[in-house]
Scaffold this active site. Structure first.
Site, mmCIF file in Angstrom:
data_model
loop_
_atom_site.group_PDB
_atom_site.id
_atom_site.type_symbol
_atom_site.label_atom_id
_atom_site.label_comp_id
_atom_site.label_asym_id
_atom_site.label_seq_id
_atom_site.Cartn_x
_atom_site.Cartn_y
_atom_site.Cartn_z
ATOM 1 N N PRO A 9 4.779 -0.817 -7.584
ATOM 2 C CA PRO A 9 5.749 -0.293 -6.636
ATOM 3 C C PRO A 9 5.134 0.412 -5.440
ATOM 4 O O PRO A 9 4.133 1.112 -5.554
ATOM 5 C CB PRO A 9 6.588 0.686 -7.458
ATOM 6 C CG PRO A 9 5.894 0.880 -8.738
ATOM 7 C CD PRO A 9 4.934 -0.229 -8.916
ATOM 8 N N ASN A 10 5.780 0.163 -4.319
ATOM 9 C CA ASN A 10 5.501 0.781 -3.026
ATOM 10 C C ASN A 10 4.217 0.300 -2.363
ATOM 11 O O ASN A 10 3.949 0.672 -1.224
ATOM 12 C CB ASN A 10 5.518 2.313 -3.128
ATOM 13 C CG ASN A 10 6.872 2.823 -3.545
ATOM 14 O OD1 ASN A 10 7.880 2.432 -2.966
ATOM 15 N ND2 ASN A 10 6.908 3.656 -4.567
ATOM 16 N N ARG A 17 3.485 3.845 4.296
ATOM 17 C CA ARG A 17 3.604 4.931 3.318
ATOM 18 C C ARG A 17 2.399 5.876 3.404
ATOM 19 O O ARG A 17 1.267 5.469 3.170
ATOM 20 C CB ARG A 17 3.675 4.326 1.912
ATOM 21 C CG ARG A 17 3.705 5.362 0.819
ATOM 22 C CD ARG A 17 3.641 4.713 -0.549
ATOM 23 N NE ARG A 17 3.602 5.729 -1.574
ATOM 24 C CZ ARG A 17 3.000 5.584 -2.731
ATOM 25 N NH1 ARG A 17 2.401 4.446 -3.025
ATOM 26 N NH2 ARG A 17 3.002 6.555 -3.612
ATOM 27 N N TYR A 22 -3.161 6.622 2.190
ATOM 28 C CA TYR A 22 -3.336 5.213 1.851
ATOM 29 C C TYR A 22 -3.892 4.362 2.984
ATOM 30 O O TYR A 22 -4.152 3.185 2.788
ATOM 31 C CB TYR A 22 -2.006 4.625 1.371
ATOM 32 C CG TYR A 22 -1.498 5.285 0.116
ATOM 33 C CD1 TYR A 22 -2.052 4.972 -1.121
ATOM 34 C CD2 TYR A 22 -0.498 6.246 0.158
ATOM 35 C CE1 TYR A 22 -1.610 5.591 -2.274
ATOM 36 C CE2 TYR A 22 -0.044 6.866 -0.998
ATOM 37 C CZ TYR A 22 -0.602 6.538 -2.209
ATOM 38 O OH TYR A 22 -0.169 7.153 -3.357
ATOM 39 N N ASN A 73 -3.276 -2.747 -9.710
ATOM 40 C CA ASN A 73 -2.894 -1.419 -9.236
ATOM 41 C C ASN A 73 -1.415 -1.271 -9.586
ATOM 42 O O ASN A 73 -0.554 -1.754 -8.860
ATOM 43 C CB ASN A 73 -3.115 -1.254 -7.737
ATOM 44 C CG ASN A 73 -2.766 0.152 -7.259
ATOM 45 O OD1 ASN A 73 -2.072 0.897 -7.935
ATOM 46 N ND2 ASN A 73 -3.243 0.488 -6.074
ATOM 47 N N ALA A 76 2.943 3.729 -9.321
ATOM 48 C CA ALA A 76 3.493 4.822 -10.125
ATOM 49 C C ALA A 76 3.676 4.440 -11.591
ATOM 50 O O ALA A 76 3.711 5.326 -12.454
ATOM 51 C CB ALA A 76 4.817 5.286 -9.535
ATOM 52 N N HIS A 79 1.404 5.800 -14.622
ATOM 53 C CA HIS A 79 1.592 7.058 -15.329
ATOM 54 C C HIS A 79 2.795 7.055 -16.260
ATOM 55 O O HIS A 79 3.063 8.068 -16.907
ATOM 56 C CB HIS A 79 1.732 8.192 -14.314
ATOM 57 C CG HIS A 79 0.844 8.021 -13.129
ATOM 58 N ND1 HIS A 79 -0.526 8.145 -13.201
ATOM 59 C CD2 HIS A 79 1.120 7.670 -11.853
ATOM 60 C CE1 HIS A 79 -1.048 7.906 -12.006
ATOM 61 N NE2 HIS A 79 -0.068 7.616 -11.175
ATOM 62 N N ASP A 86 1.015 -2.394 -23.022
ATOM 63 C CA ASP A 86 1.162 -3.347 -24.122
ATOM 64 C C ASP A 86 0.947 -4.782 -23.664
ATOM 65 O O ASP A 86 0.338 -5.586 -24.379
ATOM 66 C CB ASP A 86 2.537 -3.199 -24.774
ATOM 67 C CG ASP A 86 2.666 -1.928 -25.605
ATOM 68 O OD1 ASP A 86 1.638 -1.283 -25.892
ATOM 69 O OD2 ASP A 86 3.813 -1.597 -25.973
ATOM 70 N N GLU A 97 -8.680 -1.759 -13.242
ATOM 71 C CA GLU A 97 -7.659 -0.909 -12.641
ATOM 72 C C GLU A 97 -8.156 -0.400 -11.286
ATOM 73 O O GLU A 97 -9.306 0.020 -11.163
ATOM 74 C CB GLU A 97 -7.400 0.279 -13.570
ATOM 75 C CG GLU A 97 -6.436 1.296 -13.032
ATOM 76 C CD GLU A 97 -6.313 2.518 -13.939
ATOM 77 O OE1 GLU A 97 -5.231 3.114 -13.940
ATOM 78 O OE2 GLU A 97 -7.297 2.873 -14.638
ATOM 79 N N HIS A 99 -7.010 2.152 -7.913
ATOM 80 C CA HIS A 99 -6.135 3.098 -7.228
ATOM 81 C C HIS A 99 -6.803 3.471 -5.918
ATOM 82 O O HIS A 99 -7.991 3.839 -5.910
ATOM 83 C CB HIS A 99 -5.874 4.342 -8.075
ATOM 84 C CG HIS A 99 -5.091 4.030 -9.299
ATOM 85 N ND1 HIS A 99 -3.742 3.757 -9.259
ATOM 86 C CD2 HIS A 99 -5.484 3.881 -10.580
ATOM 87 C CE1 HIS A 99 -3.334 3.470 -10.484
ATOM 88 N NE2 HIS A 99 -4.367 3.532 -11.301
ATOM 89 N N ARG A 106 -4.950 14.401 -7.641
ATOM 90 C CA ARG A 106 -3.563 14.474 -7.171
ATOM 91 C C ARG A 106 -2.724 15.318 -8.114
ATOM 92 O O ARG A 106 -3.247 16.070 -8.919
ATOM 93 C CB ARG A 106 -3.009 13.058 -6.997
ATOM 94 C CG ARG A 106 -3.890 12.223 -6.073
ATOM 95 C CD ARG A 106 -3.315 11.484 -4.942
ATOM 96 N NE ARG A 106 -1.948 11.614 -4.618
ATOM 97 C CZ ARG A 106 -1.134 10.582 -4.419
ATOM 98 N NH1 ARG A 106 -1.574 9.348 -4.590
ATOM 99 N NH2 ARG A 106 0.110 10.781 -4.050
ATOM 100 N N ARG A 110 0.052 12.598 -12.292
ATOM 101 C CA ARG A 110 -0.692 11.370 -11.978
ATOM 102 C C ARG A 110 -2.032 11.297 -12.708
ATOM 103 O O ARG A 110 -2.805 10.379 -12.512
ATOM 104 C CB ARG A 110 -0.947 11.285 -10.477
ATOM 105 C CG ARG A 110 0.304 11.126 -9.648
ATOM 106 C CD ARG A 110 -0.043 10.863 -8.191
ATOM 107 N NE ARG A 110 1.079 11.091 -7.324
ATOM 108 C CZ ARG A 110 1.991 10.169 -7.015
ATOM 109 N NH1 ARG A 110 1.901 8.961 -7.510
ATOM 110 N NH2 ARG A 110 2.979 10.469 -6.196
#
Length: 146
Positions: A9-10, A17, A22, A73, A76, A79, A86, A97, A99, A106, A110
């Site tokens: 998301p986002n 944003r 970012y 990535n 949100a 977290h 799973d 992963e 970020h 942060r 998070r």
């Protein structure tokens, strides 16, 4: 070799944003940056972004048998989503992963990465470069297994 680059998301709002956190490169610019690195490395890359948890779970499951690894990535959902954790465990593909920001620096909420618990590598706080480092990690990992 084929990888799935999955964004949560986002991330579609990159460049808009919170550019102080970012950066100013938009999502299409990110995709082009990763695509160029993948082409240089001889990797076929698929890209998927969704703001919906179930869509991300479906994308992870659909990578099974089609992709050799994942760069993820989860935004949100990092977290909050045990479902993504799973799915990653179920498909058992090498996963990295990413970020853009350093989540350890942060807000306290998070600090936990459920998705990261199923990833073999973590590229945190490296900006967009983290995606390129993750692609290289997956290439090296899959190459070592094959």
């Amino acid at each position: 070799m084929r990888i799935l680059v999955l964004n949560g998301p986002n991330l579609n709002l990159l460049g808009v944003r919170e550019p102080g956190l970012y950066g100013t490169v938009d999502y299409e610019g990110l995709v082009e940056l990763i695509r160029a690195e993948c082409e240089r490395l001889g990797i076929e890359a698929e890209f998927y972004q969704s703001n919906h948890e179930g869509d991300l779970v479906d994308a992870i499951q659909n990578a099974r048998g089609r992709c050799d690894g994942l760069v993820l990535n989860p935004g949100a959902y990092t977290h909050t989503s045990i479902a993504i954790l799973d799915a990653l465990k179920a498909v058992a593909l090498p996963a990295a992963e990413v970020h853009i920001t350093d989540i350890a620096q942060r807000e306290p909420f998070r600090q936990v990465s459920y998705a990261g618990m199923a990833c073999q590598a973590h590229f945190i706080g490296q900006g967009l470069q983290g995606y390129l480092n993750a692609v290289r990690f997956i290439r090296q990992t899959v190459g070592a297994e094959g």
